[in-house]
Motif scaffolding. Structure first.
Motif, PDB file in Angstrom:
ATOM      1  N   GLY A 122       0.930  -1.196  -0.012  1.00 13.65           N
ATOM      2  CA  GLY A 122       0.029   0.093   0.117  1.00 13.65           C
ATOM      3  C   GLY A 122       0.973   1.277   0.025  1.00 13.65           C
ATOM      4  O   GLY A 122       0.704   2.444  -0.631  1.00 13.65           O
ATOM      5  N   ASP A 123       1.844   1.464   0.680  1.00 12.72           N
ATOM      6  CA  ASP A 123       2.754   2.263   0.877  1.00 12.72           C
ATOM      7  C   ASP A 123       3.454   2.464  -0.588  1.00 12.72           C
ATOM      8  O   ASP A 123       3.746   3.658  -0.979  1.00 12.72           O
ATOM      9  CB  ASP A 123       4.125   2.416   1.952  1.00 12.72           C
ATOM     10  N   ALA A 124       4.038   1.533  -1.119  1.00 13.13           N
ATOM     11  CA  ALA A 124       4.714   1.777  -2.483  1.00 13.13           C
ATOM     12  C   ALA A 124       3.855   2.154  -3.357  1.00 13.13           C
ATOM     13  O   ALA A 124       4.122   3.132  -4.262  1.00 13.13           O
ATOM     14  CB  ALA A 124       5.200   0.251  -2.731  1.00 13.13           C
TER      15      ALA A 124
ATOM     16  N   LEU B  51      10.892   4.822  -4.921  1.00 10.78           N
ATOM     17  CA  LEU B  51      10.037   5.118  -3.788  1.00 10.78           C
ATOM     18  C   LEU B  51       9.767   3.820  -3.040  1.00 10.78           C
ATOM     19  O   LEU B  51       9.647   2.786  -3.476  1.00 10.78           O
ATOM     20  CB  LEU B  51       8.620   5.656  -4.088  1.00 10.78           C
ATOM     21  N   ASP B  52      10.012   4.031  -1.585  1.00 11.03           N
ATOM     22  CA  ASP B  52       9.748   2.971  -0.740  1.00 11.03           C
ATOM     23  C   ASP B  52      10.957   1.918  -0.732  1.00 11.03           C
ATOM     24  O   ASP B  52      10.378   0.784  -0.156  1.00 11.03           O
ATOM     25  CB  ASP B  52       8.395   2.530  -0.741  1.00 11.03           C
ATOM     26  N   PHE B  53      11.967   2.097  -1.251  1.00  8.95           N
ATOM     27  CA  PHE B  53      12.867   1.014  -1.190  1.00  8.95           C
ATOM     28  C   PHE B  53      14.239   1.888  -1.404  1.00  8.95           C
ATOM     29  O   PHE B  53      14.195   3.072  -1.965  1.00  8.95           O
ATOM     30  CB  PHE B  53      12.851  -0.271  -2.303  1.00  8.95           C
TER      31      PHE B  53
ATOM     32  N   ASP C  63      12.747   7.371   0.829  1.00  7.71           N
ATOM     33  CA  ASP C  63      12.527   6.093   1.342  1.00  7.71           C
ATOM     34  C   ASP C  63      12.689   6.024   2.861  1.00  7.71           C
ATOM     35  O   ASP C  63      13.458   6.832   3.412  1.00  7.71           O
ATOM     36  CB  ASP C  63      13.584   5.058   0.751  1.00  7.71           C
ATOM     37  N   HIS C  64      12.385   5.003   3.626  1.00  3.83           N
ATOM     38  CA  HIS C  64      12.181   5.102   5.047  1.00  3.83           C
ATOM     39  C   HIS C  64      12.684   3.784   5.567  1.00  3.83           C
ATOM     40  O   HIS C  64      12.682   3.602   6.592  1.00  3.83           O
ATOM     41  CB  HIS C  64      10.771   5.410   5.784  1.00  3.83           C
ATOM     42  N   HIS C  65      13.420   3.015   4.644  1.00  2.00           N
ATOM     43  CA  HIS C  65      14.281   1.806   5.178  1.00  2.00           C
ATOM     44  C   HIS C  65      15.564   2.162   5.721  1.00  2.00           C
ATOM     45  O   HIS C  65      16.180   3.298   5.402  1.00  2.00           O
ATOM     46  CB  HIS C  65      14.332   0.884   4.027  1.00  2.00           C
ATOM     47  N   GLN C  66      16.209   1.213   6.292  1.00  2.00           N
ATOM     48  CA  GLN C  66      17.597   1.417   6.849  1.00  2.00           C
ATOM     49  C   GLN C  66      18.560   1.277   5.861  1.00  2.00           C
ATOM     50  O   GLN C  66      18.420   0.561   4.922  1.00  2.00           O
ATOM     51  CB  GLN C  66      17.751   0.569   8.196  1.00  2.00           C
TER      52      GLN C  66
ATOM     53  N   SER D  30       5.971   5.847   6.894  1.00  2.00           N
ATOM     54  CA  SER D  30       5.830   5.598   5.645  1.00  2.00           C
ATOM     55  C   SER D  30       6.664   6.445   4.658  1.00  2.00           C
ATOM     56  O   SER D  30       6.671   7.577   4.772  1.00  2.00           O
ATOM     57  CB  SER D  30       4.302   5.720   5.417  1.00  2.00           C
ATOM     58  N   THR D  31       6.666   5.890   3.480  1.00  2.00           N
ATOM     59  CA  THR D  31       7.007   6.883   2.237  1.00  2.00           C
ATOM     60  C   THR D  31       5.952   7.692   1.737  1.00  2.00           C
ATOM     61  O   THR D  31       6.203   8.815   1.686  1.00  2.00           O
ATOM     62  CB  THR D  31       7.470   5.978   1.096  1.00  2.00           C
ATOM     63  N   CYS D  32       4.662   7.565   1.946  1.00  2.00           N
ATOM     64  CA  CYS D  32       3.555   8.279   1.771  1.00  2.00           C
ATOM     65  C   CYS D  32       3.673   9.588   2.742  1.00  2.00           C
ATOM     66  O   CYS D  32       3.452  10.802   2.288  1.00  2.00           O
ATOM     67  CB  CYS D  32       2.411   7.666   1.937  1.00  2.00           C
TER      68      CYS D  32
ATOM     69  N   THR E  17      -1.857   1.838   5.731  1.00  2.00           N
ATOM     70  CA  THR E  17      -1.040   0.291   5.643  1.00  2.00           C
ATOM     71  C   THR E  17       0.317   0.345   6.333  1.00  2.00           C
ATOM     72  O   THR E  17       0.244  -0.784   7.023  1.00  2.00           O
ATOM     73  CB  THR E  17      -1.193  -0.112   4.344  1.00  2.00           C
ATOM     74  N   ASP E  18       1.123   1.156   6.332  1.00  2.00           N
ATOM     75  CA  ASP E  18       2.202   1.124   6.803  1.00  2.00           C
ATOM     76  C   ASP E  18       2.438   1.403   8.325  1.00  2.00           C
ATOM     77  O   ASP E  18       3.307   1.019   8.990  1.00  2.00           O
ATOM     78  CB  ASP E  18       3.410   2.025   6.189  1.00  2.00           C
ATOM     79  N   SER E  19       1.307   1.912   8.777  1.00  2.00           N
ATOM     80  CA  SER E  19       1.234   2.242  10.272  1.00  2.00           C
ATOM     81  C   SER E  19       0.398   1.214  11.122  1.00  2.00           C
ATOM     82  O   SER E  19      -0.065   1.108  11.991  1.00  2.00           O
ATOM     83  CB  SER E  19       0.570   3.655  10.645  1.00  2.00           C
TER      84      SER E  19
END
Ligand code: MN
Length: 334
Positions: A29-31, A93-95, A119-122, A139-141, A171-173
């Motif tokens: 959903g976030d992607a 986005l999102d990766f 993006d918000h991943h480590q 979330s990326t959103c 979705t990401d939360s």
């Protein structure tokens, strides 16, 4: 977002461009929400954007505005490669590592145009001219909302963009219950609802999309669950035969891993899903509290993600994979 990066992006967007917007493989959903929100925004400021997904997105996201315009690389490799090669700017986005796009990585790596990563991943890889990375944001959103605000274009937000953004934040939360949900998240969501987002309807569209087969597959996953109270851990498995039995469709196992965490005293949950075509086991990890599943997956299962949510992969058999997992439990503190 850093001031100098905002200036670079403003310059990149100063004249109309063909822009490719890429989510990760098997987009969630976030992607999908973030790529489509950016798509609608870029169209509004006179660019020619196109969202290109590495593979199909799940049916429970097919109602998202603009989803009918999304190109799927795996379905038409040659023509989509040409579209990618004609892009003058690429947003990912999102990766944060190109291998997350699967086979499409080979095409992306050869492109000579600037990349912007949001993006918000480590641990982001270093492939983008502009890297907007923040692991504290849920979330990326939410980052796309901040991104549009940073460009001074908040007044261009409308119901369509807000609907896409709301979906990914929700979705990401885990519907606003994970610890990454802050007062800022709620303020942004309030803004989105003021823009006309129908929050209740979106929740129904995303979550009340069960088929009878999916519910039965969930039943099987719950029956297969093994619980280790001494390690505060629960895990479950689904074999390819079980997926076949319930006519598995993409997205059907979404969220299954979370059920382990709802057991009292369990802080670490995993699901192992066999993929016969790829000869591998796809793994999802979830934790509650301090235990870092990103690190655990990086060290043991070729994966990664966030502290409390990560993916992984194993090329061992299902039996060997779960045996390895059970052995690891004796060596870690959760
Ligand atoms: Mn995300």
């Amino acid at each position: 977002m850093k001031k100098e990066d905002i200036e670079i992006v403003k310059n990149l967007l100063a004249n109309p461009k063909k822009i490719a917007i890429i989510p990760h493989r098997s987009p969630d959903g976030d992607a999908m929400g973030s790529t489509l929100a950016l798509y609608h925004f870029l169209k509004k400021i006179n660019h020619q954007p196109i969202v290109i997904s590495p593979n199909d997105f799940p049916g429970f996201l097919a109602w998202l505005p603009g989803s009918e315009s999304v190109l799927v690389y795996e379905n038409e490799k040659e023509s989509v490669t040409k579209v990618l090669q004609s892009a003058e700017l690429v947003f990912t986005l999102d990766f944060n590592a190109l291998h997350r796009t699967g086979e499409m990585e080979q095409v992306l790596q050869k492109l000579k145009v600037p990349f912007v990563m949001i993006d918000h991943h480590q641990k982001p890889d270093n492939y983008a001219l502009v890297t907007y990375s923040d692991t504290s944001i849920g979330s990326t959103c939410q980052m796309i909302y901040e991104f549009i605000s940073s460009l001074g274009k908040k007044d261009l937000l409308d119901k369509t963009i807000a609907t896409c953004l709301y979906t990914g934040i929700m979705t990401d939360s885990g519907s606003f219950r994970y610890p990454s949900t802050t007062s800022t998240t709620h303020r942004i969501v309030a803004d989105l609802i003021d823009l006309g987002v129908n929050n209740s309807e979106i929740h129904n569209l995303v979550f009340d999309d069960n088929s009878f087969n999916r519910l039965q597959l969930l039943g099987r996953a719950l029956q297969n669950m093994k619980v280790f109270p001494e390690y505060k851990t629960a895990y479950t498995t689904l074999s390819q035969n079980e997926l076949d039995e319930f006519h598995y469709k993409k997205g059907d196992t979404e969220g299954f891993v979370n059920y382990g965490l709802t057991i009292k005293g369990i802080n670490f949950a995993a699901i192992f899903i066999e993929n016969r075509d790829e000869n591998s086991i796809k793994i999802s990890f979830r934790s509650q509290g301090e235990f870092d599943v990103n690190q655990f997956s990086r060290e043991n299962f070729n994966g990664g993600g966030h502290i409390n949510a990560a993916g992984g992969k194993s090329t061992l058999s299902m039996e060997e994979t779960t045996k390895k997992f059970e052995n690891l439990l004796t060596k870690i503190s959760i």
